[in-house]
Design a protein around this motif. Structure first.
Motif, PDB file in Angstrom:
ATOM      1  N   LEU A  86      43.131  38.800  44.347  1.00 32.89           N
ATOM      2  CA  LEU A  86      43.258  37.462  44.904  1.00 32.89           C
ATOM      3  C   LEU A  86      44.622  36.953  44.473  1.00 32.89           C
ATOM      4  CD1 LEU A  86      39.684  36.085  44.198  1.00 32.89           C
ATOM      5  CD2 LEU A  86      40.642  36.813  46.394  1.00 32.89           C
ATOM      6  N   VAL A  87      45.436  36.575  45.457  1.00 27.73           N
ATOM      7  CA  VAL A  87      46.805  36.133  45.214  1.00 27.73           C
ATOM      8  C   VAL A  87      46.884  34.651  45.541  1.00 27.73           C
ATOM      9  CG1 VAL A  87      49.218  36.450  45.861  1.00 27.73           C
ATOM     10  CG2 VAL A  87      47.659  38.429  45.821  1.00 27.73           C
ATOM     11  N   ASP A  88      47.191  33.847  44.534  1.00 28.07           N
ATOM     12  CA  ASP A  88      47.304  32.402  44.694  1.00 28.07           C
ATOM     13  C   ASP A  88      48.738  32.058  45.067  1.00 28.07           C
ATOM     14  OD1 ASP A  88      46.070  29.574  43.927  1.00 28.07           O
ATOM     15  OD2 ASP A  88      48.099  29.685  43.089  1.00 28.07           O
ATOM     16  N   VAL A  89      48.937  31.349  46.174  1.00 24.13           N
ATOM     17  CA  VAL A  89      50.297  31.033  46.627  1.00 24.13           C
ATOM     18  C   VAL A  89      50.942  29.922  45.809  1.00 24.13           C
ATOM     19  CG1 VAL A  89      49.841  31.858  48.970  1.00 24.13           C
ATOM     20  CG2 VAL A  89      49.598  29.421  48.450  1.00 24.13           C
ATOM     21  N   ASN A  90      50.175  29.305  44.894  1.00 26.16           N
ATOM     22  CA  ASN A  90      50.720  28.241  44.055  1.00 26.16           C
ATOM     23  C   ASN A  90      51.111  28.716  42.664  1.00 26.16           C
ATOM     24  OD1 ASN A  90      50.452  26.135  46.028  1.00 26.16           O
ATOM     25  ND2 ASN A  90      48.246  26.366  45.743  1.00 26.16           N
ATOM     26  N   GLY A  91      51.069  30.024  42.437  1.00 27.94           N
ATOM     27  CA  GLY A  91      51.631  30.561  41.209  1.00 27.94           C
ATOM     28  C   GLY A  91      50.682  31.089  40.161  1.00 27.94           C
ATOM     29  N   LYS A  92      49.373  30.969  40.343  1.00 29.76           N
ATOM     30  CA  LYS A  92      48.460  31.553  39.366  1.00 29.76           C
ATOM     31  C   LYS A  92      48.595  33.079  39.415  1.00 29.76           C
ATOM     32  CE  LYS A  92      44.987  27.932  39.865  1.00 29.76           C
ATOM     33  NZ  LYS A  92      43.657  27.640  40.414  1.00 29.76           N
ATOM     34  N   PRO A  93      48.384  33.760  38.290  1.00 21.53           N
ATOM     35  CA  PRO A  93      48.497  35.227  38.295  1.00 21.53           C
ATOM     36  C   PRO A  93      47.442  35.863  39.208  1.00 21.53           C
ATOM     37  CG  PRO A  93      48.347  34.370  36.042  1.00 21.53           C
ATOM     38  CD  PRO A  93      48.092  33.218  36.968  1.00 21.53           C
ATOM     39  N   PRO A  94      47.760  37.008  39.819  1.00 18.82           N
ATOM     40  CA  PRO A  94      46.771  37.711  40.653  1.00 18.82           C
ATOM     41  C   PRO A  94      45.534  38.083  39.836  1.00 18.82           C
ATOM     42  CG  PRO A  94      48.958  38.659  40.938  1.00 18.82           C
ATOM     43  CD  PRO A  94      49.041  37.707  39.784  1.00 18.82           C
ATOM     44  N   ALA A  95      44.363  37.993  40.474  1.00 13.84           N
ATOM     45  CA  ALA A  95      43.099  38.331  39.824  1.00 13.84           C
ATOM     46  C   ALA A  95      42.428  39.456  40.600  1.00 13.84           C
ATOM     47  CB  ALA A  95      42.186  37.111  39.787  1.00 13.84           C
ATOM     48  N   LYS A  96      41.937  40.467  39.885  1.00 11.49           N
ATOM     49  CA  LYS A  96      41.251  41.578  40.551  1.00 11.49           C
ATOM     50  C   LYS A  96      40.030  41.052  41.299  1.00 11.49           C
ATOM     51  CE  LYS A  96      42.714  45.362  37.607  1.00 11.49           C
ATOM     52  NZ  LYS A  96      42.292  46.407  36.661  1.00 11.49           N
ATOM     53  N   PHE A  97      39.760  41.699  42.450  1.00  8.74           N
ATOM     54  CA  PHE A  97      38.636  41.328  43.301  1.00  8.74           C
ATOM     55  C   PHE A  97      37.747  42.551  43.487  1.00  8.74           C
ATOM     56  CE2 PHE A  97      36.668  41.217  47.495  1.00  8.74           C
ATOM     57  CZ  PHE A  97      36.066  39.973  47.512  1.00  8.74           C
ATOM     58  N   ALA A  98      36.476  42.435  43.127  1.00  9.97           N
ATOM     59  CA  ALA A  98      35.487  43.501  43.327  1.00  9.97           C
ATOM     60  C   ALA A  98      36.024  44.858  42.880  1.00  9.97           C
ATOM     61  CB  ALA A  98      35.031  43.545  44.784  1.00  9.97           C
ATOM     62  N   ALA A  99      36.630  44.884  41.688  1.00 12.94           N
ATOM     63  CA  ALA A  99      37.315  46.087  41.198  1.00 12.94           C
ATOM     64  C   ALA A  99      36.388  47.288  41.047  1.00 12.94           C
ATOM     65  CB  ALA A  99      38.005  45.786  39.872  1.00 12.94           C
ATOM     66  N   ASP A 100      35.100  47.054  40.809  1.00 11.60           N
ATOM     67  CA  ASP A 100      34.171  48.165  40.635  1.00 11.60           C
ATOM     68  C   ASP A 100      33.618  48.694  41.953  1.00 11.60           C
ATOM     69  OD1 ASP A 100      34.461  47.987  37.864  1.00 11.60           O
ATOM     70  OD2 ASP A 100      32.803  46.555  37.686  1.00 11.60           O
ATOM     71  N   THR A 101      33.737  47.903  43.030  1.00 13.33           N
ATOM     72  CA  THR A 101      33.137  48.316  44.298  1.00 13.33           C
ATOM     73  C   THR A 101      34.156  48.598  45.395  1.00 13.33           C
ATOM     74  OG1 THR A 101      32.794  46.006  44.881  1.00 13.33           O
ATOM     75  CG2 THR A 101      30.942  47.162  43.890  1.00 13.33           C
ATOM     76  N   LEU A 102      35.314  47.946  45.344  1.00 13.45           N
ATOM     77  CA  LEU A 102      36.386  48.216  46.309  1.00 13.45           C
ATOM     78  C   LEU A 102      37.485  48.969  45.571  1.00 13.45           C
ATOM     79  CD1 LEU A 102      36.707  44.922  48.379  1.00 13.45           C
ATOM     80  CD2 LEU A 102      35.669  47.079  49.049  1.00 13.45           C
ATOM     81  N   THR A 103      37.396  50.280  45.592  1.00 13.35           N
ATOM     82  CA  THR A 103      38.277  51.103  44.764  1.00 13.35           C
ATOM     83  C   THR A 103      39.384  51.791  45.538  1.00 13.35           C
ATOM     84  OG1 THR A 103      36.732  52.948  44.992  1.00 13.35           O
ATOM     85  CG2 THR A 103      36.453  51.509  43.057  1.00 13.35           C
ATOM     86  N   VAL A 104      39.393  51.651  46.872  1.00 18.76           N
ATOM     87  CA  VAL A 104      40.447  52.256  47.684  1.00 18.76           C
ATOM     88  C   VAL A 104      40.931  51.243  48.720  1.00 18.76           C
ATOM     89  CG1 VAL A 104      39.643  54.641  47.382  1.00 18.76           C
ATOM     90  CG2 VAL A 104      38.794  53.283  49.304  1.00 18.76           C
ATOM     91  N   ASP A 105      42.133  51.473  49.211  1.00 17.28           N
ATOM     92  CA  ASP A 105      42.749  50.607  50.212  1.00 17.28           C
ATOM     93  C   ASP A 105      41.923  50.608  51.493  1.00 17.28           C
ATOM     94  OD1 ASP A 105      44.527  49.074  51.653  1.00 17.28           O
ATOM     95  OD2 ASP A 105      46.120  50.566  51.675  1.00 17.28           O
ATOM     96  N   GLY A 106      41.899  49.475  52.148  1.00 14.70           N
ATOM     97  CA  GLY A 106      41.205  49.342  53.417  1.00 14.70           C
ATOM     98  C   GLY A 106      41.683  48.110  54.145  1.00 14.70           C
ATOM     99  N   HIS A 107      41.213  47.933  55.356  1.00 15.45           N
ATOM    100  CA  HIS A 107      41.586  46.788  56.203  1.00 15.45           C
ATOM    101  C   HIS A 107      40.563  45.690  55.979  1.00 15.45           C
ATOM    102  CE1 HIS A 107      43.095  50.486  58.076  1.00 15.45           C
ATOM    103  NE2 HIS A 107      44.156  49.754  58.335  1.00 15.45           N
TER     104      HIS A 107
END
Length: 157
Positions: A86-107
């Motif tokens: 999750l990328v915040d456009v106001n400057g908060k650091p990126p946070a992992k999203f569903a790191a255990d279940t979404l493990t590969v690139d996708g659309h």
């Protein structure tokens, strides 16, 4: 920046946020080797307020969660690795999203009510792609089906 010396540059993947107050785009460049490098920016519709959000070298698929947050497959830094963030456009650091279940690139794409994320995988060795739903509240993944992807659809379409 030395990374840009002799490089070929292009911009792609433009998309407005839900209220059309900002747009996101990827700046990509390639030097003599075959690999390209990517950065993620946002700006206001008139091009002002340009903000660099990801400069770790790799960003691919993304979608707006809301006016201020993007979901993106990226490498924000070597320490964080490649995941959906999750990328915040106001400057908060990126946070992992569903790191255990979404493990590969996708659309990835959010449902209109933002209750679900629809995602897929690239074709595996048997040319099968998995289509899945992810519940953003829990990170739980529901595989819907696996579909054959003909070789005719390899590469950009």
């Amino acid at each position: 920046d030395d990374r840009f010396t002799g490089a070929y540059h292009w911009v792609n993947h433009l998309q407005f946020n839900p209220s059309a107050t900002r747009f996101v785009f990827l700046h990509r460049w390639r030097t003599n080797d075959l690999a390209f490098t990517t950065r993620m920016y946002t700006a206001k519709p008139d091009g002002s307020d340009l903000r660099l959000h990801l400069d770790g070298g790799s960003v691919s698929h993304f979608d707006w969660r809301d006016d201020d947050t993007l979901l993106a497959w990226a490498t924000p830094s070597k320490e964080l690795g490649r995941h959906f963030f999750l990328v915040d456009v106001n400057g908060k650091p990126p946070a992992k999203f569903a790191a255990d279940t979404l493990t590969v690139d996708g659309h990835c794409s959010y449902s209109p009510d933002r209750r679900w994320v629809l995602n897929d995988t690239y074709p595996d060795r048997d040319r099968k792609q998995t289509l899945m739903l992810v519940d953003p509240a829990t990170g739980r993944r529901f595989d819907l089906n696996r579909f054959h992807s003909p070789p005719a659809f390899t590469g950009p379409v």
